[in-house]
Motif scaffolding. Sequence first.
Motif, short mmCIF file in Angstrom:
data_model
loop_
_atom_site.label_atom_id
_atom_site.label_comp_id
_atom_site.label_asym_id
_atom_site.label_seq_id
_atom_site.Cartn_x
_atom_site.Cartn_y
_atom_site.Cartn_z
N GLY A 296 42.98 39.13 42.71
CA GLY A 296 42.25 39.93 41.73
C GLY A 296 42.86 41.32 41.60
N VAL B 171 40.13 32.09 40.41
CA VAL B 171 39.00 33.01 40.28
C VAL B 171 39.50 34.45 40.36
CG1 VAL B 171 36.88 33.81 41.39
CG2 VAL B 171 37.32 31.37 41.18
N GLY B 172 40.44 34.70 41.27
CA GLY B 172 41.01 36.03 41.39
C GLY B 172 41.72 36.47 40.13
N LEU C 188 39.01 37.57 37.75
CA LEU C 188 38.41 38.82 38.20
C LEU C 188 39.31 40.01 37.87
CD1 LEU C 188 36.40 40.55 39.89
CD2 LEU C 188 37.78 39.95 41.90
N ILE D 235 40.14 47.15 44.92
CA ILE D 235 39.93 45.74 45.23
C ILE D 235 40.76 45.33 46.45
CG2 ILE D 235 40.17 43.39 44.35
CD1 ILE D 235 39.65 44.43 41.57
#
Length: 401
Positions: A212, A334-335, A338, A361
Amino acid sequence: MNPVVILLAFATFVTGTAENIIVGILPEVAGGLAVSLALAGQLTAVFSIVFAVTAPLALVLTKRIDRRRLFLAALGLFILSTFAAAASPNFAIMLLTRIGMAAASATVCLLATMLATELADESMQGRAIGIMFMGISGSLVLGVPAGILIADVTGWRGVFLALAALAFTVWMVSWRCIPASGLREVALPGYLKHLRSAPLAAGQLVSILMIGGHFVLFAFLAPYLVEVAGIADGNVALGFAALGIAGVSGGYFGGWLADRLSPRAALLLTPSAYLAALAGLPLLKGSPGPLFAVMMVWACISWMISPVVQRFLISTGPETAEAGISLNFSAMHVGVGLGTIVGGFLVRYDIAALPVGAAVIAALALMTAAVAFRAAGAVHIRKSSGTGDEDRTLAKANRVA
């Protein structure tokens, strides 16, 4: 290193190229299918979503098929889907082919990683995983630019035909060279057991946060290179190539680090170095040479984390290793989502703030890595203590006898 591992990495390169190939030929695809650029761009988003969903499901739904056969079947589906993409008469058919390519790519990448760790000695498993990620990162460095060049000569449909032909060549060599493998013992309870383990769940979160943080900047790298790093428009492609080469090397260095030190130590060290590189970028604004040098370090470390995390998952939870790696491929995607969302928010206000957002992050990733490090150590101590207790009990029983 077993030469078959190199072949498996090449398979991840071929299938990984499909994910981002649309980015380089987006106007041509949109024009050919008579849709808007915005709608054509969703072909990449759909690929990522399907990839993330398929990775954890592939092994459960196909648990009665041995790895080699499933690998060849997935690569065959990729070939058929890519060939169909070249012949797509409209956007709807093209969308279906992207779903097929994504499902096949997720399965190929997952199985290639598992097969590579089987074929490598235990002391080389981290490097074997790193080589897999050299294939994946190489698809960004070489695959996308190559697709642009092919499209200039043959049109966008020729890009998919060339990719299908390359995948077929890999399938033929794989059919002859990859050894037979046994059935997998992967089921839904394995995923639940993996996620209930504190160090393993924390390791997955490290992947989400590190990738992310990477995509906060990487998703908007072209304007950042021009507006902040001071690179001329005509040299942006060279900048991407240089950073891409650094990223490819990072895949190997991550695996090497996990083997050289330990998976736990590498999991803690990599986010620390990554955070330091990001923190240095704002300080070098206005100094293009030093800034780009630090960006090379940033690009290298950003690709180190995936082999480091996967080696950590294998060593800390060997009984749920396959479930963990499949979930990790989902975590990576998913990262990506994000980071792209956070970067899109920051770029509206100040593009120079992208490294700062990424560093925040990355700091969270470092804290999570510290949790995983301590939790894995506690698990190791409990296991060692349990073994000692059992040995002492057995020795006492022998003395009584």
